[in-house]
Design a protein around this motif. Sequence first.
Motif, PDB file in Angstrom:
ATOM      1  N   GLU A   8       0.743  -1.136   0.008  1.00 32.94           N
ATOM      2  CA  GLU A   8      -0.027   0.002  -0.209  1.00 32.94           C
ATOM      3  C   GLU A   8       0.945   1.417  -0.068  1.00 32.94           C
ATOM      4  OE1 GLU A   8      -3.993  -1.767   2.523  1.00 32.94           O
ATOM      5  OE2 GLU A   8      -2.227  -0.863   3.620  1.00 32.94           O
ATOM      6  N   ALA A  11       2.438   1.721  -3.467  1.00 31.09           N
ATOM      7  CA  ALA A  11       1.219   2.145  -4.431  1.00 31.09           C
ATOM      8  C   ALA A  11       1.026   3.544  -4.113  1.00 31.09           C
ATOM      9  CB  ALA A  11       0.063   1.269  -4.150  1.00 31.09           C
ATOM     10  N   ARG A  12       0.857   3.913  -2.873  1.00 27.76           N
ATOM     11  CA  ARG A  12       0.741   5.472  -2.751  1.00 27.76           C
ATOM     12  C   ARG A  12       1.930   6.332  -3.200  1.00 27.76           C
ATOM     13  NH1 ARG A  12      -1.042   7.504   3.339  1.00 27.76           N
ATOM     14  NH2 ARG A  12      -3.202   6.674   2.417  1.00 27.76           N
ATOM     15  N   ARG A  14       3.895   5.715  -5.636  1.00 27.04           N
ATOM     16  CA  ARG A  14       3.881   5.379  -7.039  1.00 27.04           C
ATOM     17  C   ARG A  14       2.852   6.667  -7.607  1.00 27.04           C
ATOM     18  NH1 ARG A  14       5.059   2.228 -11.349  1.00 27.04           N
ATOM     19  NH2 ARG A  14       3.478   2.614 -13.135  1.00 27.04           N
ATOM     20  N   GLU A  15       1.618   6.716  -6.965  1.00 28.90           N
ATOM     21  CA  GLU A  15       0.554   7.585  -7.191  1.00 28.90           C
ATOM     22  C   GLU A  15       0.971   8.899  -6.827  1.00 28.90           C
ATOM     23  OE1 GLU A  15      -3.624   8.514  -5.163  1.00 28.90           O
ATOM     24  OE2 GLU A  15      -3.272   6.628  -5.526  1.00 28.90           O
ATOM     25  N   ASN A  52      10.257   2.511  -8.223  1.00 33.03           N
ATOM     26  CA  ASN A  52       8.962   2.478  -9.110  1.00 33.03           C
ATOM     27  C   ASN A  52       9.069   2.484 -10.416  1.00 33.03           C
ATOM     28  OD1 ASN A  52       6.699   2.591  -7.035  1.00 33.03           O
ATOM     29  ND2 ASN A  52       8.223   3.964  -6.011  1.00 33.03           N
TER      30      ASN A  52
END
Length: 198
Positions: A8, A11-12, A14-15, A52
């Motif tokens: 998580e 992913a955060r 990367r976002e 990433n």
Amino acid sequence: MARLTRAESQARTREQLVSTAKELFLAEGYWATSLEKVADAAGYSKGAVYSNFRNKDELCLAVLDAIHAEQAERIVRAMAGKETLAERLDGLEKWAEETIGDQSWTALEVEFATNVRRDERLRAELADRDATIRGMLTDLIRENLTEFGVELPVPAEDVSAAVLSLGIGLGVQRAIDPSIPVRVLTDTMRIALGLPVR
């Protein structure tokens, strides 16, 4: 509040990197934006970027994916709730008026496409993404033609390629001269569908 898992958290990160890169690429251009600048602006180390994304090209592909997804959603929303094909084209024209020819987005697309022309792997990646966009547009065209009982003398795939090509060309022209009307695109579609041109 529960702690984020490693997945998580990644992913955060990367976002946030994609979001920051999008802002910088659109504001300053692809060439002028370094990975260091993206990392600094997002509040991460350069190592976080490389954990990433392999390189700036891969990050730019992710940015373009995000932009394309946003625009696809906006097109669907612009046409949603409209009861006739003419009203749906009016909704599409409203989206086009607000979007086609956006200077920063158009420049990014052109700059990146020019950058990848000598890299077969990147060209293939970009071609796959273009095929996905054409596929989504083909599905949207088919759904509307079926719903309204309209038959065209050419396959939906060909219509999709023509509409997308006209839209891209119009985007480049409008980035240079915003006075060029988007109805060039939507009126062409109206003519093809046998609808009156406004």
